[in-house]
Design a protein around this motif. Structure first.
Motif, mmCIF file in Angstrom:
data_model
loop_
_atom_site.group_PDB
_atom_site.id
_atom_site.type_symbol
_atom_site.label_atom_id
_atom_site.label_comp_id
_atom_site.label_asym_id
_atom_site.label_seq_id
_atom_site.Cartn_x
_atom_site.Cartn_y
_atom_site.Cartn_z
ATOM 1 N N ALA A 46 0.845 -1.217 -0.014
ATOM 2 C CA ALA A 46 -0.062 0.009 0.012
ATOM 3 C C ALA A 46 0.943 1.416 0.090
ATOM 4 O O ALA A 46 0.811 2.298 -0.790
ATOM 5 N N TRP A 47 1.997 1.087 0.773
ATOM 6 C CA TRP A 47 2.917 2.545 0.992
ATOM 7 C C TRP A 47 3.749 2.445 -0.455
ATOM 8 O O TRP A 47 3.852 3.680 -0.753
ATOM 9 N N ALA A 50 1.054 4.208 -2.762
ATOM 10 C CA ALA A 50 0.955 5.605 -2.331
ATOM 11 C C ALA A 50 2.218 6.328 -2.550
ATOM 12 O O ALA A 50 2.054 7.482 -3.164
ATOM 13 N N MET A 54 2.046 9.436 -5.010
ATOM 14 C CA MET A 54 1.982 10.731 -4.453
ATOM 15 C C MET A 54 3.713 11.524 -4.877
ATOM 16 O O MET A 54 3.491 12.489 -4.864
ATOM 17 N N THR A 204 -6.967 0.381 2.502
ATOM 18 C CA THR A 204 -6.099 1.488 3.309
ATOM 19 C C THR A 204 -6.156 2.745 2.383
ATOM 20 O O THR A 204 -5.445 3.747 2.779
ATOM 21 N N MET A 205 -6.451 2.532 1.080
ATOM 22 C CA MET A 205 -6.110 3.814 0.006
ATOM 23 C C MET A 205 -6.470 5.206 0.519
ATOM 24 O O MET A 205 -5.980 6.032 0.049
ATOM 25 N N THR A 208 -4.514 6.545 3.078
ATOM 26 C CA THR A 208 -2.953 7.042 2.387
ATOM 27 C C THR A 208 -3.058 8.327 1.776
ATOM 28 O O THR A 208 -2.610 9.096 1.892
ATOM 29 N N ILE A 209 -4.359 8.544 1.090
ATOM 30 C CA ILE A 209 -4.597 9.911 0.606
ATOM 31 C C ILE A 209 -4.472 10.850 1.636
ATOM 32 O O ILE A 209 -4.096 12.071 1.657
ATOM 33 N N SER A 364 -10.640 12.871 2.198
ATOM 34 C CA SER A 364 -9.764 12.280 0.986
ATOM 35 C C SER A 364 -10.431 12.130 -0.279
ATOM 36 O O SER A 364 -9.906 12.454 -1.409
ATOM 37 N N TYR A 408 -2.901 7.075 -11.081
ATOM 38 C CA TYR A 408 -2.838 6.834 -9.647
ATOM 39 C C TYR A 408 -4.194 7.520 -9.043
ATOM 40 O O TYR A 408 -4.701 6.882 -8.223
ATOM 41 N N MET A 412 -7.491 6.067 -7.242
ATOM 42 C CA MET A 412 -7.581 6.339 -5.755
ATOM 43 C C MET A 412 -9.242 6.600 -5.962
ATOM 44 O O MET A 412 -9.800 6.421 -4.688
#
Length: 476
Positions: A46-47, A50, A54, A204-205, A208-209, A364, A408, A412
């Motif tokens: 996930a990271w 993200a 990002m 988790t998306m 993370t935003i 988000s 991306y 999201m």
């Protein structure tokens, strides 16, 4: 707002704006949020998604700051330049609402934190919590009325102070790292039998935003930069620093507690986890740090709220009243409207099942529209070869980066789900009334061409969303 030398911001101040905007409520709630969704493997993936996404968005902001220095009023100017007046308005209006909603989430989490010591505050959504939040809201209001420069200085100091408890949390958990517990949590523990890895990651998306909202903080204040190049540098430096902290805060708890234990922690879970490791003082220490952190983030976002309305009004994208300044060069009308709206959202938390989670996910989801327009403009700029001249290598690089950023953000929006897209429409569609006022002030036709399609989509989403809430299909 004045643009005199005394109002100019250094690279350090701009970086503090980025870091201060991003490090707020989200980072302190990450352990439980991820614990409820996935294990270390899912968290790492996930990271990676993200972080890559990002980072490309941060690079788009950097490229636009360098290639379009005249667009210095904030991120909505990119949407306007690329997709027209109505898109620019929606970007400004949506981003302003995102900042307002984020500020509300901060008040909820502060009172939830205090609720662990003073039960009267509950989870931040009780009547006493709303009353105290309201008093604090207006104290901040009158502080900002004294001047933007003074508030920016306070933000820089608070940004430094609030990183200390986060680093302390990281160092303590790193020192108590247990490899066997970490390995046992790798695939999500008990979650692995209930959901696949993709669904774990998708869950988790939106979070993370949320923790990355604020990455554009330097861009919002780009016209105050001493050096235009500092805007891009502050964005990248702030992003890398915050990503490093976010990953460690997410992963280290899996090495001291089981996934199920982490998922059952009270928010803010960072305090609960440190208490489980070192005792009561850990919870107190992190709780104090959280309050400082969130108050700092609240101040940063209050400044951004005001700047967005003011800059949009100066550019003709918001009603002229929001461009009015008081004797301290603060856009008073913009500040008053912002805090009235925040006050309304604070009161609304009394009627929500989980006020903090709702505000996090809604802000988000809403910020994705302005982000998508920024990424899309960066892609169009490179595609059209505008500003690139004899720099084909840079154009190819920026085309790829902006393309990835666009994909991306679009992903999201999908990952966030239909519920929050409809809730966003409920807030976006009525905003068009402000746009009607703007066009009347300028004696211009309200909507042209494809702008009618955008309005129709927002209106349909708004109606479907209201119907869903009324029918109980959408729970807030």
């Amino acid at each position: 707002m004045a643009s005199q030398t005394s109002q100019k911001l250094s690279l350090a101040a701009l970086t503090a704006m980025v870091v201060g905007s991003m490090i707020g409520a989200g980072i302190f709630s990450l352990p439980r949020t991820f614990g409820n969704a996935t294990g270390p493997v899912g968290a790492i993936i996930a990271w990676c998604i993200a972080g890559t996404g990002m980072y490309t968005l941060a690079r788009v902001f950097q490229a636009l700051a360098e290639r379009k220095p005249e667009l210095d009023a904030g991120i909505f100017t990119y949407a306007k330049a690329g997709f027209g007046d109505y898109a620019g308005f929606l970007s400004a209006f949506g981003y302003w609402l995102v900042a307002c909603i984020a500020d509300v989430s901060y008040w909820v989490l502060i009172k939830s934190t205090l609720g662990a010591f003073f039960p009267v505050f509950g989870n931040g959504d009780t009547v006493p919590a709303v009353v105290v939040s309201s008093i604090a809201l207006w104290l901040f209001h009158f502080t900002i009325l004294r001047g933007i420069k003074e508030a920016a200085v306070i933000n820089t100091v608070v940004t430094v102070a609030k990183v200390i408890p986060i680093l302390t949390f990281i160092f303590i958990l790193a020192g108590t790292f247990k490899a066997n517990i970490f390995v046992g949590n790798l695939w999500g523990g008990e979650l692995a039998s209930r959901s696949g890895l993709f669904e774990q990651i998708r869950a988790t998306m939106l979070v993370t935003i949320f923790v990355f909202i604020g990455i554009e903080g330097a861009s919002v204040y780009s016209r105050y930069a001493k050096e235009r190049s500092d805007v891009g540098r502050a964005t990248i430096v702030g992003f890398v620093a915050v990503l490093f902290l976010l990953v460690l805060v997410t992963l280290l708890p899996y090495a001291v507690l089981t996934q199920a234990e982490i998922a059952g922690m009270r928010q803010p879970s960072m305090a609960s986890i440190l208490e489980a490791v070192v005792g009561t003082w850990g919870a107190v220490f992190v709780s104090v740090g959280l309050i400082v952190s969130v108050l700092g983030a609240y101040l940063a976002w209050s400044l951004i709220c005001v700047e967005v309305l003011f800059a949009a009004a100066k550019c003709g994208d918001m009603p002229r009243i929001f461009a009015r300044e008081n004797g301290n060069k603060v856009p008073a009308a913009a500040l008053w409207l912002t805090n009235i709206v925040i006050q309304a959202f604070v009161i609304s938390t009394l009627f929500s099942q989980d006020a903090f989670a709702l505000m996090v996910k809604l802000s988000s989801a809403m910020v994705l529209i302005p982000y998508l327009l920024v990424a899309g403009y960066g892609f169009l700029l490179a595609l059209r070869r505008e500003t690139y001249g004899t720099q084909p290598a840079q154009r190819s690089r920026d085309l790829i980066v902006a393309g990835i950023a666009t994909l991306y953000v679009a992903f999201m929006i999908y990952a966030g789900g239909l519920k929050f897209l409809l809730l966003s429409s409920i807030l976006y569609a009525p905003g068009t009334l402000l746009y009607v006022q703007v066009r009347r002030e300028q004696n211009k036709q309200v909507l042209v061409g494809a702008e009618w399609i955008a309005l129709a989509a927002a209106a349909i989403g708004c109606l479907v969303g209201i119907y869903g809430i009324a029918g109980g299909d959408i729970v807030i």
